[in-house]
Design a protein around this motif. Structure first.
Motif, mmCIF file in Angstrom:
data_model
loop_
_atom_site.group_PDB
_atom_site.id
_atom_site.type_symbol
_atom_site.label_atom_id
_atom_site.label_comp_id
_atom_site.label_asym_id
_atom_site.label_seq_id
_atom_site.Cartn_x
_atom_site.Cartn_y
_atom_site.Cartn_z
ATOM 1 N N GLY A 32 -71.534 21.949 27.227
ATOM 2 C CA GLY A 32 -71.311 22.235 25.744
ATOM 3 C C GLY A 32 -71.713 24.002 25.605
ATOM 4 O O GLY A 32 -71.079 24.824 25.306
ATOM 5 N N PRO A 33 -72.968 24.279 26.025
ATOM 6 C CA PRO A 33 -73.368 25.727 25.927
ATOM 7 C C PRO A 33 -72.641 26.567 26.748
ATOM 8 O O PRO A 33 -72.288 27.843 26.440
ATOM 9 N N LEU A 34 -72.360 26.156 27.850
ATOM 10 C CA LEU A 34 -71.596 27.138 28.830
ATOM 11 C C LEU A 34 -70.166 27.190 28.435
ATOM 12 O O LEU A 34 -69.787 28.573 28.467
ATOM 13 N N ALA A 40 -66.879 30.853 32.153
ATOM 14 C CA ALA A 40 -65.884 30.187 32.815
ATOM 15 C C ALA A 40 -66.251 29.904 34.148
ATOM 16 O O ALA A 40 -66.056 28.652 34.650
ATOM 17 N N GLU A 41 -66.870 30.731 35.223
ATOM 18 C CA GLU A 41 -67.151 30.577 36.429
ATOM 19 C C GLU A 41 -68.481 29.475 36.496
ATOM 20 O O GLU A 41 -68.322 28.403 37.227
ATOM 21 N N ALA A 42 -69.221 29.246 35.477
ATOM 22 C CA ALA A 42 -70.351 28.305 35.490
ATOM 23 C C ALA A 42 -69.931 27.112 35.128
ATOM 24 O O ALA A 42 -70.397 25.980 35.389
ATOM 25 N N VAL A 43 -68.905 27.086 34.162
ATOM 26 C CA VAL A 43 -68.307 25.954 33.710
ATOM 27 C C VAL A 43 -67.505 25.286 34.796
ATOM 28 O O VAL A 43 -67.872 23.964 35.295
ATOM 29 N N PHE A 86 -70.363 19.735 21.083
ATOM 30 C CA PHE A 86 -71.687 19.111 21.205
ATOM 31 C C PHE A 86 -71.404 17.793 21.926
ATOM 32 O O PHE A 86 -70.797 16.958 21.668
ATOM 33 N N VAL A 87 -72.119 17.785 23.070
ATOM 34 C CA VAL A 87 -72.366 16.654 24.145
ATOM 35 C C VAL A 87 -73.460 15.627 23.776
ATOM 36 O O VAL A 87 -74.597 16.338 23.833
ATOM 37 N N THR A 105 -68.456 13.380 22.970
ATOM 38 C CA THR A 105 -68.291 14.903 22.785
ATOM 39 C C THR A 105 -67.720 15.168 21.437
ATOM 40 O O THR A 105 -66.684 14.346 21.163
ATOM 41 N N LEU A 106 -68.387 15.883 20.522
ATOM 42 C CA LEU A 106 -67.715 16.517 19.342
ATOM 43 C C LEU A 106 -67.304 17.889 19.615
ATOM 44 O O LEU A 106 -68.021 18.635 19.893
ATOM 45 N N MET A 107 -66.158 18.291 19.186
ATOM 46 C CA MET A 107 -65.597 19.426 18.999
ATOM 47 C C MET A 107 -65.796 20.002 17.509
ATOM 48 O O MET A 107 -64.850 19.547 16.896
ATOM 49 N N ILE A 108 -66.509 21.113 17.358
ATOM 50 C CA ILE A 108 -66.801 21.458 15.709
ATOM 51 C C ILE A 108 -66.208 22.793 15.892
ATOM 52 O O ILE A 108 -66.781 23.570 16.667
#
Length: 164
Positions: A32-34, A40-43, A86-87, A105-108
């Motif tokens: 979520g935070p990433l 992008a690379e870290a995700v 939000f995971v 997961t919620l996408m807000i």
């Protein structure tokens, strides 16, 4: 093996199981935070090189596809407008060098001066231990909109659990 050696080996096994579960949980919760910060690379690095991310609206096969999703104009618009993935805490099961986890997961999104829920999804993760640590081999998300495949995805993590 003496009693002390047996107890020490059992304690080491228990500690390794806790460390594995913690590492997997931290990996999943970092998504979520990433993704909301546009890293992008870290995700993409959360996945194996050929890992799969299967979302209802998009199938991403491999790190380059996951990286491209984060860099996409659509995703960048969500970040610019205010977005939170939000995971929820995952339920993790480790079996040797393989693991599964399920959760939500919620996408807000920020819209019209307030926050709205874009979607709530069931998540099923498969992971494997690599020399560098745990890595996602597959993540499948399904919207919790009443279709049977969403709760089936959650139930699949719990052997012997039957849906009514």
């Amino acid at each position: 093996m003496t009693d002390v050696e047996t107890r020490l080996a059992a304690l080491e096994d228990r500690l390794r199981a806790l460390e594995d579960e913690r590492e997997i949980t931290r990996l999943i919760l970092s998504y979520g935070p990433l993704v909301d910060s546009g890293c992008a690379e870290a995700v993409a690095a959360l996945w194996d090189e050929d890992g799969v991310y299967d979302v209802d609206e998009l199938l991403m096969d491999g790190r380059p596809a996951i990286d491209a999703m984060v860099r996409s104009a659509n995703h960048q618009r969500w970040i610019a407008g205010g977005c939170a993935h939000f995971v929820g805490p995952p339920h993790v099961t480790v079996s040797g060098d393989e693991a599964t986890a399920v959760g939500y997961t919620l996408m807000i999104l920020n819209r019209d001066g307030g926050f709205t829920l874009r979607r709530a999804t069931a998540n099923h993760w498969t992971l494997r231990r690599t020399p560098e640590g745990w890595s996602v081999t597959n993540r499948t998300n399904r919207v919790l909109d009443g279709r049977p495949e969403s709760p089936d995805l959650l139930a699949s993590h719990f052997p012997g659990a039957e849906r009514v």
